[in-house]
Design a protein around this motif. Structure first.
Motif, PDB file in Angstrom:
ATOM      1  N   MET A   1       0.844  -1.201   0.000  1.00 34.74           N
ATOM      2  CA  MET A   1       0.000   0.000   0.000  1.00 34.74           C
ATOM      3  C   MET A   1       0.880   1.252   0.000  1.00 34.74           C
ATOM      4  SD  MET A   1      -2.739   1.276   2.881  1.00 34.74           S
ATOM      5  CE  MET A   1      -3.381   2.946   2.853  1.00 34.74           C
ATOM      6  N   ASP A   2       0.543   2.202  -0.811  1.00 38.03           N
ATOM      7  CA  ASP A   2       1.223   3.488  -0.830  1.00 38.03           C
ATOM      8  C   ASP A   2       0.715   4.330   0.338  1.00 38.03           C
ATOM      9  OD1 ASP A   2       1.875   6.240  -1.323  1.00 38.03           O
ATOM     10  OD2 ASP A   2       2.223   5.734  -3.419  1.00 38.03           O
ATOM     11  N   LEU A   3       1.630   4.910   1.090  1.00 35.91           N
ATOM     12  CA  LEU A   3       1.255   5.723   2.254  1.00 35.91           C
ATOM     13  C   LEU A   3       0.234   6.788   1.891  1.00 35.91           C
ATOM     14  CD1 LEU A   3       1.779   6.582   5.235  1.00 35.91           C
ATOM     15  CD2 LEU A   3       3.566   8.092   4.337  1.00 35.91           C
ATOM     16  N   PHE A   4       0.325   7.338   0.689  1.00 30.34           N
ATOM     17  CA  PHE A   4      -0.538   8.447   0.303  1.00 30.34           C
ATOM     18  C   PHE A   4      -1.894   8.004  -0.251  1.00 30.34           C
ATOM     19  CE2 PHE A   4       3.151  11.656  -0.458  1.00 30.34           C
ATOM     20  CZ  PHE A   4       3.326  11.719   0.916  1.00 30.34           C
ATOM     21  N   ASP A   5      -2.165   6.696  -0.293  1.00 30.40           N
ATOM     22  CA  ASP A   5      -3.471   6.238  -0.785  1.00 30.40           C
ATOM     23  C   ASP A   5      -4.610   6.833   0.025  1.00 30.40           C
ATOM     24  OD1 ASP A   5      -2.372   4.790  -2.809  1.00 30.40           O
ATOM     25  OD2 ASP A   5      -2.541   2.836  -1.811  1.00 30.40           O
ATOM     26  N   LYS A   6      -4.378   6.953   1.339  1.00 35.75           N
ATOM     27  CA  LYS A   6      -5.435   7.473   2.210  1.00 35.75           C
ATOM     28  C   LYS A   6      -5.759   8.931   1.897  1.00 35.75           C
ATOM     29  CE  LYS A   6      -3.050   6.690   6.010  1.00 35.75           C
ATOM     30  NZ  LYS A   6      -1.647   6.434   5.581  1.00 35.75           N
ATOM     31  N   THR A   7      -4.797   9.662   1.346  1.00 41.57           N
ATOM     32  CA  THR A   7      -5.050  11.077   1.064  1.00 41.57           C
ATOM     33  C   THR A   7      -5.997  11.271  -0.113  1.00 41.57           C
ATOM     34  OG1 THR A   7      -3.189  11.384  -0.476  1.00 41.57           O
ATOM     35  CG2 THR A   7      -2.723  11.591   1.876  1.00 41.57           C
ATOM     36  N   LYS A   8      -6.067  10.272  -0.989  1.00 47.02           N
ATOM     37  CA  LYS A   8      -6.955  10.387  -2.149  1.00 47.02           C
ATOM     38  C   LYS A   8      -8.417  10.301  -1.755  1.00 47.02           C
ATOM     39  CE  LYS A   8      -3.389   8.182  -4.974  1.00 47.02           C
ATOM     40  NZ  LYS A   8      -3.010   6.966  -5.738  1.00 47.02           N
ATOM     41  N   ALA A   9      -8.713   9.495  -0.741  1.00 50.34           N
ATOM     42  CA  ALA A   9     -10.102   9.337  -0.303  1.00 50.34           C
ATOM     43  C   ALA A   9     -10.596  10.535   0.482  1.00 50.34           C
ATOM     44  CB  ALA A   9     -10.229   8.062   0.538  1.00 50.34           C
ATOM     45  N   ASN A  10      -9.702  11.144   1.284  1.00 51.07           N
ATOM     46  CA  ASN A  10     -10.063  12.306   2.103  1.00 51.07           C
ATOM     47  C   ASN A  10     -11.344  12.041   2.882  1.00 51.07           C
ATOM     48  OD1 ASN A  10      -9.720  14.827   3.201  1.00 51.07           O
ATOM     49  ND2 ASN A  10     -10.589  15.944   1.479  1.00 51.07           N
ATOM     50  N   ASN A  11     -11.379  10.888   3.559  1.00 57.13           N
ATOM     51  CA  ASN A  11     -12.606  10.455   4.230  1.00 57.13           C
ATOM     52  C   ASN A  11     -12.564  10.660   5.735  1.00 57.13           C
ATOM     53  OD1 ASN A  11     -10.739   8.540   4.831  1.00 57.13           O
ATOM     54  ND2 ASN A  11     -11.918   6.783   4.099  1.00 57.13           N
ATOM     55  N   SER A  12     -11.855  11.673   6.203  1.00 60.56           N
ATOM     56  CA  SER A  12     -11.882  12.013   7.621  1.00 60.56           C
ATOM     57  C   SER A  12     -13.263  12.567   7.959  1.00 60.56           C
ATOM     58  CB  SER A  12     -10.813  13.060   7.933  1.00 60.56           C
ATOM     59  OG  SER A  12     -11.118  14.286   7.293  1.00 60.56           O
ATOM     60  N   PRO A  13     -13.598  12.720   9.254  1.00 60.73           N
ATOM     61  CA  PRO A  13     -14.938  13.208   9.620  1.00 60.73           C
ATOM     62  C   PRO A  13     -15.331  14.509   8.933  1.00 60.73           C
ATOM     63  CG  PRO A  13     -13.808  12.361  11.549  1.00 60.73           C
ATOM     64  CD  PRO A  13     -12.818  12.323  10.432  1.00 60.73           C
ATOM     65  N   LEU A  14     -14.379  15.399   8.711  1.00 62.86           N
ATOM     66  CA  LEU A  14     -14.689  16.657   8.025  1.00 62.86           C
ATOM     67  C   LEU A  14     -14.306  16.597   6.549  1.00 62.86           C
ATOM     68  CD1 LEU A  14     -13.517  19.273  10.687  1.00 62.86           C
ATOM     69  CD2 LEU A  14     -15.852  18.593  10.138  1.00 62.86           C
ATOM     70  N   GLY A  15     -13.221  15.908   6.246  1.00 64.97           N
ATOM     71  CA  GLY A  15     -12.745  15.861   4.876  1.00 64.97           C
ATOM     72  C   GLY A  15     -13.735  15.265   3.901  1.00 64.97           C
ATOM     73  N   LYS A  16     -14.584  14.355   4.373  1.00 67.04           N
ATOM     74  CA  LYS A  16     -15.551  13.721   3.460  1.00 67.04           C
ATOM     75  C   LYS A  16     -16.604  14.706   2.954  1.00 67.04           C
ATOM     76  CE  LYS A  16     -18.462  11.914   7.252  1.00 67.04           C
ATOM     77  NZ  LYS A  16     -18.951  10.688   7.904  1.00 67.04           N
ATOM     78  N   PHE A  17     -16.687  15.886   3.606  1.00 65.84           N
ATOM     79  CA  PHE A  17     -17.633  16.897   3.151  1.00 65.84           C
ATOM     80  C   PHE A  17     -16.957  17.996   2.330  1.00 65.84           C
ATOM     81  CE2 PHE A  17     -19.569  15.368   7.201  1.00 65.84           C
ATOM     82  CZ  PHE A  17     -20.697  14.795   6.645  1.00 65.84           C
ATOM     83  N   ALA A  18     -15.679  17.790   1.996  1.00 64.34           N
ATOM     84  CA  ALA A  18     -14.923  18.836   1.308  1.00 64.34           C
ATOM     85  C   ALA A  18     -15.558  19.228  -0.016  1.00 64.34           C
ATOM     86  CB  ALA A  18     -13.484  18.381   1.093  1.00 64.34           C
ATOM     87  N   SER A  19     -16.141  18.250  -0.713  1.00 61.51           N
ATOM     88  CA  SER A  19     -16.681  18.545  -2.043  1.00 61.51           C
ATOM     89  C   SER A  19     -17.885  19.475  -1.997  1.00 61.51           C
ATOM     90  CB  SER A  19     -17.075  17.243  -2.757  1.00 61.51           C
ATOM     91  OG  SER A  19     -18.097  16.570  -2.030  1.00 61.51           O
ATOM     92  N   ILE A  20     -18.558  19.559  -0.855  1.00 63.11           N
ATOM     93  CA  ILE A  20     -19.730  20.443  -0.773  1.00 63.11           C
ATOM     94  C   ILE A  20     -19.533  21.612   0.183  1.00 63.11           C
ATOM     95  CG2 ILE A  20     -21.366  18.603  -1.345  1.00 63.11           C
ATOM     96  CD1 ILE A  20     -22.114  18.514   1.627  1.00 63.11           C
ATOM     97  N   GLY A  21     -18.512  21.520   1.067  1.00 69.55           N
ATOM     98  CA  GLY A  21     -18.415  22.545   2.103  1.00 69.55           C
ATOM     99  C   GLY A  21     -17.104  23.264   2.253  1.00 69.55           C
ATOM    100  N   ASP A  22     -16.076  22.896   1.461  1.00 72.35           N
ATOM    101  CA  ASP A  22     -14.776  23.544   1.600  1.00 72.35           C
ATOM    102  C   ASP A  22     -14.887  25.005   1.180  1.00 72.35           C
ATOM    103  OD1 ASP A  22     -12.144  24.068   1.990  1.00 72.35           O
ATOM    104  OD2 ASP A  22     -11.388  22.717   0.441  1.00 72.35           O
ATOM    105  N   GLY A  23     -14.512  25.901   2.097  1.00 68.76           N
ATOM    106  CA  GLY A  23     -14.647  27.327   1.830  1.00 68.76           C
ATOM    107  C   GLY A  23     -15.943  27.912   2.348  1.00 68.76           C
ATOM    108  N   TYR A  24     -16.831  27.030   2.824  1.00 68.86           N
ATOM    109  CA  TYR A  24     -18.117  27.526   3.349  1.00 68.86           C
ATOM    110  C   TYR A  24     -18.320  27.051   4.782  1.00 68.86           C
ATOM    111  CZ  TYR A  24     -22.910  29.197   3.347  1.00 68.86           C
ATOM    112  OH  TYR A  24     -24.051  29.896   3.648  1.00 68.86           O
TER     113      TYR A  24
END
Length: 416
Positions: A1-24
Protein backbone atom coordinates in the motif's frame (compact mmCIF):
# COMPACT_ATOMS: atom_id res chain seq x y z
CA UNK A 1 0.00 0.00 0.00
CA UNK A 2 1.22 3.49 -0.83
CA UNK A 3 1.25 5.72 2.25
CA UNK A 4 -0.54 8.45 0.30
CA UNK A 5 -3.47 6.24 -0.79
CA UNK A 6 -5.44 7.47 2.21
CA UNK A 7 -5.05 11.08 1.06
CA UNK A 8 -6.95 10.39 -2.15
CA UNK A 9 -10.10 9.34 -0.30
CA UNK A 10 -10.06 12.31 2.10
CA UNK A 11 -12.61 10.46 4.23
CA UNK A 12 -11.88 12.01 7.62
CA UNK A 13 -14.94 13.21 9.62
CA UNK A 14 -14.69 16.66 8.03
CA UNK A 15 -12.74 15.86 4.88
CA UNK A 16 -15.55 13.72 3.46
CA UNK A 17 -17.63 16.90 3.15
CA UNK A 18 -14.92 18.84 1.31
CA UNK A 19 -16.68 18.54 -2.04
CA UNK A 20 -19.73 20.44 -0.77
CA UNK A 21 -18.41 22.54 2.10
CA UNK A 22 -14.78 23.54 1.60
CA UNK A 23 -14.65 27.33 1.83
CA UNK A 24 -18.12 27.53 3.35
CA UNK A 25 -18.57 25.20 6.31
CA UNK A 26 -14.83 24.59 6.63
CA UNK A 27 -12.13 27.17 5.93
CA UNK A 28 -14.53 30.09 5.34
CA UNK A 29 -13.01 33.48 4.54
CA UNK A 30 -14.23 36.42 6.61
CA UNK A 31 -13.06 39.75 5.26
CA UNK A 32 -12.79 43.24 6.69
CA UNK A 33 -11.87 44.61 10.10
CA UNK A 34 -12.29 42.14 12.95
CA UNK A 35 -15.62 43.18 14.45
CA UNK A 36 -19.23 42.27 15.09
CA UNK A 37 -19.98 42.56 11.36
CA UNK A 38 -17.72 41.32 8.59
CA UNK A 39 -18.02 40.32 4.96
CA UNK A 40 -18.57 36.69 3.92
CA UNK A 41 -18.75 35.95 0.22
CA UNK A 42 -19.33 39.58 -0.57
CA UNK A 43 -22.15 40.27 1.89
CA UNK A 44 -22.12 41.69 5.43
CA UNK A 45 -22.94 39.22 8.20
CA UNK A 46 -23.35 39.46 11.97
CA UNK A 47 -20.40 37.42 13.20
CA UNK A 48 -20.81 35.18 16.26
CA UNK A 49 -17.75 33.00 15.69
CA UNK A 50 -14.79 35.09 16.86
CA UNK A 51 -13.27 34.89 20.34
CA UNK A 52 -12.52 38.61 20.36
CA UNK A 53 -14.27 38.82 23.75
CA UNK A 54 -13.17 42.30 24.82
CA UNK A 55 -12.95 43.82 21.37
CA UNK A 56 -9.19 44.28 21.68
CA UNK A 57 -8.41 43.05 18.16
CA UNK A 58 -9.03 46.49 16.70
CA UNK A 59 -8.79 48.67 19.78
CA UNK A 60 -6.98 51.85 18.67
CA UNK A 61 -4.36 51.62 21.43
CA UNK A 62 -3.66 47.99 20.48
CA UNK A 63 -3.37 48.79 16.79
CA UNK A 64 -0.99 51.64 17.61
CA UNK A 65 1.18 49.45 19.85
CA UNK A 66 1.29 46.67 17.25
CA UNK A 67 2.24 49.08 14.46
CA UNK A 68 4.89 50.93 16.44
CA UNK A 69 6.51 47.71 17.63
CA UNK A 70 6.54 46.27 14.11
CA UNK A 71 8.09 49.45 12.73
CA UNK A 72 10.74 49.60 15.45
CA UNK A 73 11.71 45.93 15.66
CA UNK A 74 10.33 44.14 12.59
CA UNK A 75 9.23 40.51 12.93
CA UNK A 76 12.74 39.06 13.22
CA UNK A 77 13.82 40.30 16.64
CA UNK A 78 14.75 38.47 18.77
CA UNK A 79 16.40 35.79 16.66
CA UNK A 80 16.76 32.25 17.96
CA UNK A 81 15.05 30.38 20.76
CA UNK A 82 14.60 31.95 24.19
CA UNK A 83 17.27 29.68 25.65
CA UNK A 84 19.94 30.36 23.03
CA UNK A 85 19.66 33.97 21.86
CA UNK A 86 16.01 35.03 21.85
CA UNK A 87 15.39 36.31 25.36
CA UNK A 88 14.65 39.95 26.24
CA UNK A 89 13.63 42.17 29.14
CA UNK A 90 10.26 42.63 27.41
CA UNK A 91 9.59 38.89 27.30
CA UNK A 92 10.41 38.56 30.99
CA UNK A 93 8.30 41.57 31.97
CA UNK A 94 5.23 40.29 30.14
CA UNK A 95 5.40 36.81 31.61
CA UNK A 96 5.90 38.18 35.15
CA UNK A 97 3.01 40.63 34.74
CA UNK A 98 0.77 37.80 33.54
CA UNK A 99 1.76 35.57 36.46
CA UNK A 100 1.14 38.33 39.01
CA UNK A 101 -2.25 39.08 37.44
CA UNK A 102 -3.45 35.49 37.87
CA UNK A 103 -1.99 35.18 41.36
CA UNK A 104 1.09 33.09 40.68
CA UNK A 105 4.78 33.51 41.43
CA UNK A 106 6.25 33.13 37.99
CA UNK A 107 5.24 32.87 34.33
CA UNK A 108 6.46 31.44 31.05
CA UNK A 109 5.47 32.68 27.58
CA UNK A 110 4.47 30.26 24.84
CA UNK A 111 4.63 30.87 21.09
CA UNK A 112 1.32 29.07 20.59
CA UNK A 113 -1.27 27.96 23.11
CA UNK A 114 -1.98 24.60 21.49
CA UNK A 115 1.64 23.52 21.15
CA UNK A 116 2.45 24.92 24.57
CA UNK A 117 -0.09 22.74 26.35
CA UNK A 118 0.95 19.60 24.45
CA UNK A 119 4.60 20.20 25.27
CA UNK A 120 4.00 21.13 28.91
CA UNK A 121 2.13 17.89 29.60
CA UNK A 122 4.94 15.93 27.96
CA UNK A 123 7.45 17.91 30.04
CA UNK A 124 5.73 17.47 33.41
CA UNK A 125 4.86 13.77 33.41
CA UNK A 126 6.97 10.67 32.86
CA UNK A 127 6.17 7.01 32.41
CA UNK A 128 5.81 6.44 36.15
CA UNK A 129 3.24 9.23 36.54
CA UNK A 130 -0.53 9.16 35.98
CA UNK A 131 -2.73 11.75 34.27
CA UNK A 132 -6.40 12.12 35.19
CA UNK A 133 -8.34 14.46 32.92
CA UNK A 134 -11.86 15.64 32.12
CA UNK A 135 -13.59 13.83 29.24
CA UNK A 136 -14.46 17.11 27.49
CA UNK A 137 -10.98 18.59 27.62
CA UNK A 138 -9.77 20.63 24.65
CA UNK A 139 -7.85 18.91 21.86
CA UNK A 140 -4.53 20.40 23.05
CA UNK A 141 -4.96 18.53 26.34
CA UNK A 142 -6.09 15.32 24.64
CA UNK A 143 -3.11 15.38 22.29
CA UNK A 144 -0.73 16.07 25.17
CA UNK A 145 -2.19 13.16 27.10
CA UNK A 146 -1.79 10.88 24.07
CA UNK A 147 1.97 11.46 24.19
CA UNK A 148 2.11 10.26 27.79
CA UNK A 149 3.91 6.94 28.13
CA UNK A 150 2.38 6.10 31.49
CA UNK A 151 -1.16 5.47 32.68
CA UNK A 152 -3.99 7.91 32.00
CA UNK A 153 -7.56 7.88 33.26
CA UNK A 154 -10.43 10.03 32.02
CA UNK A 155 -13.27 11.12 34.30
CA UNK A 156 -16.82 11.90 33.20
CA UNK A 157 -17.26 15.58 32.48
CA UNK A 158 -17.40 17.63 35.70
CA UNK A 159 -18.39 14.50 37.61
CA UNK A 160 -16.58 14.71 40.95
CA UNK A 161 -17.68 11.25 42.09
CA UNK A 162 -16.28 9.73 38.92
CA UNK A 163 -13.12 11.81 39.29
CA UNK A 164 -12.60 10.31 42.73
CA UNK A 165 -12.99 6.80 41.29
CA UNK A 166 -10.27 7.56 38.75
CA UNK A 167 -8.07 9.04 41.47
CA UNK A 168 -8.40 5.83 43.48
CA UNK A 169 -7.16 3.95 40.40
CA UNK A 170 -4.36 6.45 39.89
CA UNK A 171 -3.28 6.24 43.52
CA UNK A 172 -2.96 2.46 43.28
CA UNK A 173 -0.74 2.82 40.20
CA UNK A 174 1.65 5.36 41.72
CA UNK A 175 1.94 3.32 44.91
CA UNK A 176 3.69 0.78 42.66
CA UNK A 177 5.49 3.09 40.23
CA UNK A 178 6.36 5.70 42.87
CA UNK A 179 5.26 8.41 40.45
CA UNK A 180 2.95 11.37 40.82
CA UNK A 181 -0.55 12.32 39.67
CA UNK A 182 -1.54 15.25 37.43
CA UNK A 183 -5.21 16.24 37.20
CA UNK A 184 -6.23 18.43 34.26
CA UNK A 185 -9.46 20.37 33.78
CA UNK A 186 -10.56 23.61 32.17
CA UNK A 187 -11.71 26.92 33.58
CA UNK A 188 -14.38 27.14 30.88
CA UNK A 189 -15.25 24.36 28.46
CA UNK A 190 -15.28 25.90 25.01
CA UNK A 191 -18.25 24.09 23.49
CA UNK A 192 -20.81 23.95 26.30
CA UNK A 193 -19.61 27.06 28.15
CA UNK A 194 -19.84 25.51 31.61
CA UNK A 195 -17.03 26.12 34.07
CA UNK A 196 -14.85 23.37 35.43
CA UNK A 197 -15.56 22.53 39.06
CA UNK A 198 -12.22 23.86 40.22
CA UNK A 199 -12.91 24.13 43.95
CA UNK A 200 -14.49 20.69 44.12
CA UNK A 201 -11.58 19.13 42.23
CA UNK A 202 -9.03 20.92 44.39
CA UNK A 203 -10.76 19.73 47.56
CA UNK A 204 -9.51 16.20 46.77
CA UNK A 205 -5.84 17.19 46.58
CA UNK A 206 -4.96 16.44 50.17
CA UNK A 207 -6.60 13.01 50.00
CA UNK A 208 -4.98 11.87 46.75
CA UNK A 209 -1.81 13.96 46.64
CA UNK A 210 -2.10 15.24 43.06
CA UNK A 211 -1.11 18.41 41.25
CA UNK A 212 -3.78 20.41 39.43
CA UNK A 213 -3.43 22.02 36.00
CA UNK A 214 -6.16 24.28 34.54
CA UNK A 215 -6.56 25.46 30.95
CA UNK A 216 -8.44 28.76 31.29
CA UNK A 217 -8.42 29.93 27.67
CA UNK A 218 -12.04 31.12 27.72
CA UNK A 219 -12.03 32.31 31.35
CA UNK A 220 -8.98 34.57 31.25
CA UNK A 221 -10.11 38.16 30.73
CA UNK A 222 -13.82 37.36 30.97
CA UNK A 223 -14.41 35.88 34.45
CA UNK A 224 -13.55 37.06 37.93
CA UNK A 225 -13.71 40.43 39.63
CA UNK A 226 -10.60 41.68 37.83
CA UNK A 227 -10.80 39.40 34.79
CA UNK A 228 -8.17 37.01 36.11
CA UNK A 229 -10.31 34.04 35.10
CA UNK A 230 -12.34 31.12 36.36
CA UNK A 231 -10.08 30.51 39.35
CA UNK A 232 -10.67 34.05 40.57
CA UNK A 233 -14.39 33.68 39.83
CA UNK A 234 -14.57 30.53 41.96
CA UNK A 235 -12.12 31.54 44.67
CA UNK A 236 -9.76 28.72 43.73
CA UNK A 237 -6.61 30.59 42.71
CA UNK A 238 -4.37 29.18 45.44
CA UNK A 239 -5.53 25.62 44.78
CA UNK A 240 -4.38 25.57 41.17
CA UNK A 241 -0.76 24.49 40.74
CA UNK A 242 -0.35 25.28 37.04
CA UNK A 243 -2.45 27.91 35.32
CA UNK A 244 -2.56 28.19 31.53
CA UNK A 245 -4.20 30.51 29.05
CA UNK A 246 -3.86 31.35 25.40
CA UNK A 247 -3.72 34.87 23.97
CA UNK A 248 -6.10 33.84 21.18
CA UNK A 249 -9.29 34.70 23.08
CA UNK A 250 -9.60 37.81 25.26
CA UNK A 251 -6.20 39.10 24.15
CA UNK A 252 -7.10 38.67 20.45
CA UNK A 253 -3.52 37.77 19.59
CA UNK A 254 -1.09 34.87 19.26
CA UNK A 255 0.72 32.98 22.01
CA UNK A 256 -0.03 31.88 25.54
CA UNK A 257 1.46 31.48 28.99
CA UNK A 258 1.85 29.22 32.00
CA UNK A 259 1.91 30.51 35.56
CA UNK A 260 3.02 28.56 38.63
CA UNK A 261 5.70 28.64 41.31
CA UNK A 262 9.29 29.37 40.27
CA UNK A 263 10.41 25.75 40.50
CA UNK A 264 7.73 24.54 38.11
CA UNK A 265 8.27 27.40 35.68
CA UNK A 266 12.04 26.83 35.69
CA UNK A 267 11.41 23.16 34.95
CA UNK A 268 9.30 24.16 31.94
CA UNK A 269 11.87 26.72 30.79
CA UNK A 270 14.67 24.15 30.72
CA UNK A 271 12.67 21.15 29.47
CA UNK A 272 9.71 22.24 27.33
CA UNK A 273 10.67 21.16 23.82
CA UNK A 274 8.16 23.35 21.98
CA UNK A 275 10.00 26.42 23.28
CA UNK A 276 13.58 25.17 23.48
CA UNK A 277 13.54 24.22 19.80
CA UNK A 278 11.42 27.09 18.48
CA UNK A 279 12.18 30.70 17.63
CA UNK A 280 11.29 33.20 20.34
CA UNK A 281 7.98 35.06 20.22
CA UNK A 282 8.64 38.14 17.99
CA UNK A 283 8.94 41.49 19.72
CA UNK A 284 5.82 43.05 18.12
CA UNK A 285 3.73 40.23 19.58
CA UNK A 286 5.35 40.61 22.99
CA UNK A 287 4.79 44.37 23.14
CA UNK A 288 1.35 44.05 21.57
CA UNK A 289 0.35 41.48 24.16
CA UNK A 290 1.70 43.73 26.91
CA UNK A 291 -0.60 46.50 25.71
CA UNK A 292 -3.53 44.10 25.58
CA UNK A 293 -2.86 42.95 29.14
CA UNK A 294 -2.59 46.54 30.34
CA UNK A 295 -5.96 47.39 28.76
CA UNK A 296 -7.55 44.22 30.10
CA UNK A 297 -6.53 45.28 33.62
CA UNK A 298 -7.21 49.02 33.33
CA UNK A 299 -10.49 49.09 31.40
CA UNK A 300 -13.11 47.06 33.27
CA UNK A 301 -15.75 48.77 31.12
CA UNK A 302 -14.77 46.44 28.26
CA UNK A 303 -15.65 43.41 30.37
CA UNK A 304 -18.83 45.13 31.59
CA UNK A 305 -19.93 45.74 28.00
CA UNK A 306 -19.14 42.13 27.15
CA UNK A 307 -21.33 40.84 29.96
CA UNK A 308 -24.17 43.22 29.08
CA UNK A 309 -24.20 41.57 25.66
CA UNK A 310 -23.79 38.07 27.08
CA UNK A 311 -26.74 38.51 29.44
CA UNK A 312 -28.95 40.06 26.78
CA UNK A 313 -28.20 37.28 24.32
CA UNK A 314 -28.49 34.37 26.74
CA UNK A 315 -31.60 35.70 28.49
CA UNK A 316 -33.18 36.44 25.12
CA UNK A 317 -32.58 32.89 23.95
CA UNK A 318 -33.95 31.39 27.15
CA UNK A 319 -37.01 33.67 27.08
CA UNK A 320 -37.77 32.40 23.59
CA UNK A 321 -37.56 28.79 24.73
CA UNK A 322 -34.13 27.85 23.40
CA UNK A 323 -31.97 25.32 25.23
CA UNK A 324 -28.58 26.87 26.01
CA UNK A 325 -27.50 24.12 28.39
CA UNK A 326 -25.57 24.91 31.56
CA UNK A 327 -23.32 27.66 30.31
CA UNK A 328 -21.91 29.91 33.03
CA UNK A 329 -19.59 31.86 30.76
CA UNK A 330 -19.68 33.96 27.62
CA UNK A 331 -19.78 30.86 25.43
CA UNK A 332 -23.40 30.53 24.31
CA UNK A 333 -24.46 27.15 22.89
CA UNK A 334 -27.88 26.67 21.32
CA UNK A 335 -28.98 23.03 21.20
CA UNK A 336 -31.38 22.01 18.44
CA UNK A 337 -32.72 18.61 17.44
CA UNK A 338 -31.40 17.59 14.04
CA UNK A 339 -31.36 14.08 12.66
CA UNK A 340 -28.79 14.29 9.89
CA UNK A 341 -25.92 16.27 8.48
CA UNK A 342 -27.83 17.55 5.45
CA UNK A 343 -30.55 19.03 7.63
CA UNK A 344 -27.98 20.81 9.80
CA UNK A 345 -26.14 22.05 6.73
CA UNK A 346 -29.30 23.47 5.18
CA UNK A 347 -30.11 25.32 8.39
CA UNK A 348 -26.67 26.92 8.46
CA UNK A 349 -26.95 27.94 4.82
CA UNK A 350 -30.34 29.51 5.53
CA UNK A 351 -28.96 31.41 8.53
CA UNK A 352 -26.02 32.75 6.55
CA UNK A 353 -27.64 33.44 3.20
CA UNK A 354 -31.13 34.60 4.16
CA UNK A 355 -30.66 36.04 7.66
CA UNK A 356 -27.03 37.20 7.47
CA UNK A 357 -26.06 35.39 10.66
CA UNK A 358 -22.65 33.70 10.78
CA UNK A 359 -22.10 31.29 13.70
CA UNK A 360 -20.32 28.01 14.20
CA UNK A 361 -22.19 24.72 13.92
CA UNK A 362 -21.17 21.50 15.66
CA UNK A 363 -22.56 18.05 14.88
CA UNK A 364 -21.83 14.42 15.78
CA UNK A 365 -19.32 13.12 16.89
CA UNK A 366 -18.49 16.30 18.86
CA UNK A 367 -22.06 16.29 20.22
CA UNK A 368 -24.44 13.31 20.52
CA UNK A 369 -26.32 12.03 17.49
CA UNK A 370 -29.52 13.91 16.83
CA UNK A 371 -28.13 17.19 18.20
CA UNK A 372 -27.07 20.30 16.31
CA UNK A 373 -25.13 22.76 18.44
CA UNK A 374 -24.94 26.35 17.25
CA UNK A 375 -22.22 28.14 19.20
CA UNK A 376 -22.39 31.90 19.61
CA UNK A 377 -19.54 33.99 21.01
CA UNK A 378 -20.78 37.41 22.15
CA UNK A 379 -18.17 40.15 22.39
CA UNK A 380 -17.92 43.73 23.62
CA UNK A 381 -18.24 44.89 19.99
CA UNK A 382 -21.74 43.48 19.46
CA UNK A 383 -24.76 45.75 19.67
CA UNK A 384 -28.28 45.29 20.99
CA UNK A 385 -29.44 45.47 17.36
CA UNK A 386 -27.16 42.54 16.51
CA UNK A 387 -28.68 40.55 19.35
CA UNK A 388 -32.31 41.33 18.48
CA UNK A 389 -31.73 40.56 14.78
CA UNK A 390 -30.09 37.26 15.67
CA UNK A 391 -32.80 36.24 18.11
CA UNK A 392 -35.45 36.81 15.44
CA UNK A 393 -33.41 34.77 12.96
CA UNK A 394 -33.10 31.90 15.43
CA UNK A 395 -36.86 31.97 15.97
CA UNK A 396 -37.39 31.64 12.23
CA UNK A 397 -34.96 28.79 11.55
CA UNK A 398 -36.05 26.88 14.66
CA UNK A 399 -39.64 26.96 13.38
CA UNK A 400 -38.51 25.72 9.96
CA UNK A 401 -36.49 22.96 11.61
CA UNK A 402 -39.51 21.90 13.64
CA UNK A 403 -41.66 21.72 10.49
CA UNK A 404 -39.09 19.61 8.66
CA UNK A 405 -38.34 22.24 6.02
CA UNK A 406 -34.62 21.47 5.98
CA UNK A 407 -35.20 17.74 5.56
CA UNK A 408 -36.93 18.33 2.23
CA UNK A 409 -34.06 20.35 0.81
CA UNK A 410 -31.12 18.76 -0.99
CA UNK A 411 -27.90 20.04 0.57
CA UNK A 412 -26.28 22.11 -2.19
CA UNK A 413 -22.57 22.26 -2.82
CA UNK A 414 -21.22 25.47 -1.30
CA UNK A 415 -17.57 24.67 -1.97
CA UNK A 416 -15.49 26.96 -4.13
Amino acid sequence: MDLFDKTKANNSPLGKFASIGDGYFMFPKLKGEISNRMSFRGKEKIIWSLNNYLGLANHPEVRKADAEAAEKYGLGLPMGSRMMSGNSDEHEKLEQDLATFVGKESGYLQNFGYQGMVSAIDCLVGRHDVIVYDAESHACIIDGVRLHQGKRFVFAHNDIDNLEKQLIRAKKVVETTRGGILVISEGVFGMAGDQGKLKEIASLKSKYNFRFMVDDAHGFGTLGKTGAGAAEEQGATESIDIYFSTFAKSMASIGGFFAANKEVINHLRFNSRSQIFAKSLPMPLVLGNQKRLDLLKSKPELREKLWTNVNNLQNGLKDRGFNIGNTSSCVTPVYLNSEDTSEAGNLIIDLRENYDIFCSAVIYPVVPKGVLLLRLIPTATHTLEDIETSLNAFDAVAEKLKKGVYKKMQLPSMAH
